[in-house]
Scaffold this motif. Structure first.
Motif, PDB file in Angstrom:
ATOM      1  N   TYR A 101       0.834  -1.190   0.000  1.00  0.00           N
ATOM      2  CA  TYR A 101       0.000   0.000   0.000  1.00  0.00           C
ATOM      3  C   TYR A 101       0.874   1.246   0.000  1.00  0.00           C
ATOM      4  CZ  TYR A 101      -3.757  -3.212   0.968  1.00  0.00           C
ATOM      5  OH  TYR A 101      -4.655  -4.253   0.877  1.00  0.00           O
ATOM      6  N   CYS A 102       0.486   2.238  -0.779  1.00  0.00           N
ATOM      7  CA  CYS A 102       1.238   3.479  -0.924  1.00  0.00           C
ATOM      8  C   CYS A 102       1.295   4.213   0.410  1.00  0.00           C
ATOM      9  CB  CYS A 102       0.574   4.349  -1.989  1.00  0.00           C
ATOM     10  SG  CYS A 102       1.392   5.934  -2.256  1.00  0.00           S
ATOM     11  N   VAL A 104       1.862   7.271   0.783  1.00  0.00           N
ATOM     12  CA  VAL A 104       1.333   8.624   0.614  1.00  0.00           C
ATOM     13  C   VAL A 104      -0.187   8.611   0.520  1.00  0.00           C
ATOM     14  CG1 VAL A 104       1.327  10.664  -0.890  1.00  0.00           C
ATOM     15  CG2 VAL A 104       3.454   9.404  -0.516  1.00  0.00           C
ATOM     16  N   THR A 105      -0.715   7.758  -0.370  1.00  0.00           N
ATOM     17  CA  THR A 105      -2.162   7.768  -0.638  1.00  0.00           C
ATOM     18  C   THR A 105      -2.922   6.666   0.091  1.00  0.00           C
ATOM     19  OG1 THR A 105      -1.974   6.300  -2.544  1.00  0.00           O
ATOM     20  CG2 THR A 105      -1.722   8.671  -2.964  1.00  0.00           C
ATOM     21  N   GLU A 107      -3.413   3.855  -1.150  1.00  0.00           N
ATOM     22  CA  GLU A 107      -3.962   3.015  -2.218  1.00  0.00           C
ATOM     23  C   GLU A 107      -3.023   1.845  -2.502  1.00  0.00           C
ATOM     24  OE1 GLU A 107      -6.946   3.473  -3.901  1.00  0.00           O
ATOM     25  OE2 GLU A 107      -7.277   4.967  -2.340  1.00  0.00           O
ATOM     26  N   MET A 122       5.675   3.590  -2.608  1.00  0.00           N
ATOM     27  CA  MET A 122       4.697   4.504  -3.200  1.00  0.00           C
ATOM     28  C   MET A 122       4.178   3.937  -4.512  1.00  0.00           C
ATOM     29  SD  MET A 122       6.249   8.325  -2.719  1.00  0.00           S
ATOM     30  CE  MET A 122       7.985   8.150  -2.364  1.00  0.00           C
ATOM     31  N   SER A 123       2.945   4.286  -4.815  1.00  0.00           N
ATOM     32  CA  SER A 123       2.398   3.925  -6.124  1.00  0.00           C
ATOM     33  C   SER A 123       3.187   4.682  -7.176  1.00  0.00           C
ATOM     34  CB  SER A 123       0.918   4.309  -6.200  1.00  0.00           C
ATOM     35  OG  SER A 123       0.790   5.718  -6.150  1.00  0.00           O
ATOM     36  N   GLU A 125       2.168   6.679  -9.463  1.00  0.00           N
ATOM     37  CA  GLU A 125       1.720   8.071  -9.559  1.00  0.00           C
ATOM     38  C   GLU A 125       2.312   8.915  -8.430  1.00  0.00           C
ATOM     39  OE1 GLU A 125      -0.387   5.392  -9.423  1.00  0.00           O
ATOM     40  OE2 GLU A 125      -0.814   5.273 -11.557  1.00  0.00           O
ATOM     41  N   ALA A 126       2.274   8.405  -7.203  1.00  0.00           N
ATOM     42  CA  ALA A 126       2.822   9.143  -6.063  1.00  0.00           C
ATOM     43  C   ALA A 126       4.335   9.306  -6.198  1.00  0.00           C
ATOM     44  CB  ALA A 126       2.479   8.431  -4.754  1.00  0.00           C
ATOM     45  N   GLN A 129       5.032  12.011  -8.785  1.00  0.00           N
ATOM     46  CA  GLN A 129       4.740  13.323  -8.205  1.00  0.00           C
ATOM     47  C   GLN A 129       5.855  13.731  -7.234  1.00  0.00           C
ATOM     48  OE1 GLN A 129       1.090  13.559  -5.932  1.00  0.00           O
ATOM     49  NE2 GLN A 129       0.715  15.608  -6.715  1.00  0.00           N
ATOM     50  N   HIS A 130       6.319  12.789  -6.435  1.00  0.00           N
ATOM     51  CA  HIS A 130       7.411  13.036  -5.493  1.00  0.00           C
ATOM     52  C   HIS A 130       8.675  13.468  -6.246  1.00  0.00           C
ATOM     53  CE1 HIS A 130      10.180  12.420  -2.155  1.00  0.00           C
ATOM     54  NE2 HIS A 130      10.889  11.636  -2.950  1.00  0.00           N
TER      55      HIS A 130
END
Length: 140
Positions: A101-102, A104-105, A107, A122-123, A125-126, A129-130
């Motif tokens: 599981y991420c 950050v989110t 998810e 992190m996923s 996407e996260a 973004q990071h």
């Protein structure tokens, strides 16, 4: 003590099964442990090589080349030492039920990403973004 989970040799986590079920967790646990054992074995080989390789080389260029090789090998070992720490953290997340599981989110991280990089926190996407935020701050 948990009962041992049977995993066929050809088992791969699939999207059509419950996310982070016992089989998936066992799959990633075994993958992480095998990765760690491989790194530790390589580390022992490096130590032996460095101990055996200590010798007096009269040619300055050859000596410099050997010192450069040693420095590179030690830098690689240091990166792998840090990687072992991340593997241990991933194993801890498996034990604590947080693996996959991420951070950050919250998810789920895709199974493909986890299979390619089981220490991921992190996923995709996260992570992207990071990295974009990091790049912006670095450019300042």
């Amino acid at each position: 003590m948990k009962a041992e989970i049977f995993l066929p040799d050809d088992y791969r986590p699939a999207e059509d099964e419950p996310f982070m079920n016992d089989r998936q967790l066992e799959y990633f646990r075994r993958k992480l442990i095998a990765w760690k054992e491989d790194i530790m074995s390589d580390g022992k080989d490096t130590i032996e090589h460095l101990q055996d390789g200590t010798r007096n080389i009269p040619d300055v260029a050859d000596r410099a080349s050997e010192e450069t090789d040693r420095a590179l090998e030690l830098r690689t070992r240091d990166r792998q030492r840090k990687l072992v720490g991340k593997i241990d953290q991933a194993l801890r997340r498996i034990d604590e039920g947080e693996f996959g599981y991420c951070s950050v989110t919250g998810e789920p991280i895709s199974l493909k990403r986890l299979d390619a990089r089981p220490i991921a926190t992190m996923s995709l996407e996260a992570q992207e973004q990071h990295e974009r935020r990091e790049k912006v701050h670095r450019d300042d």
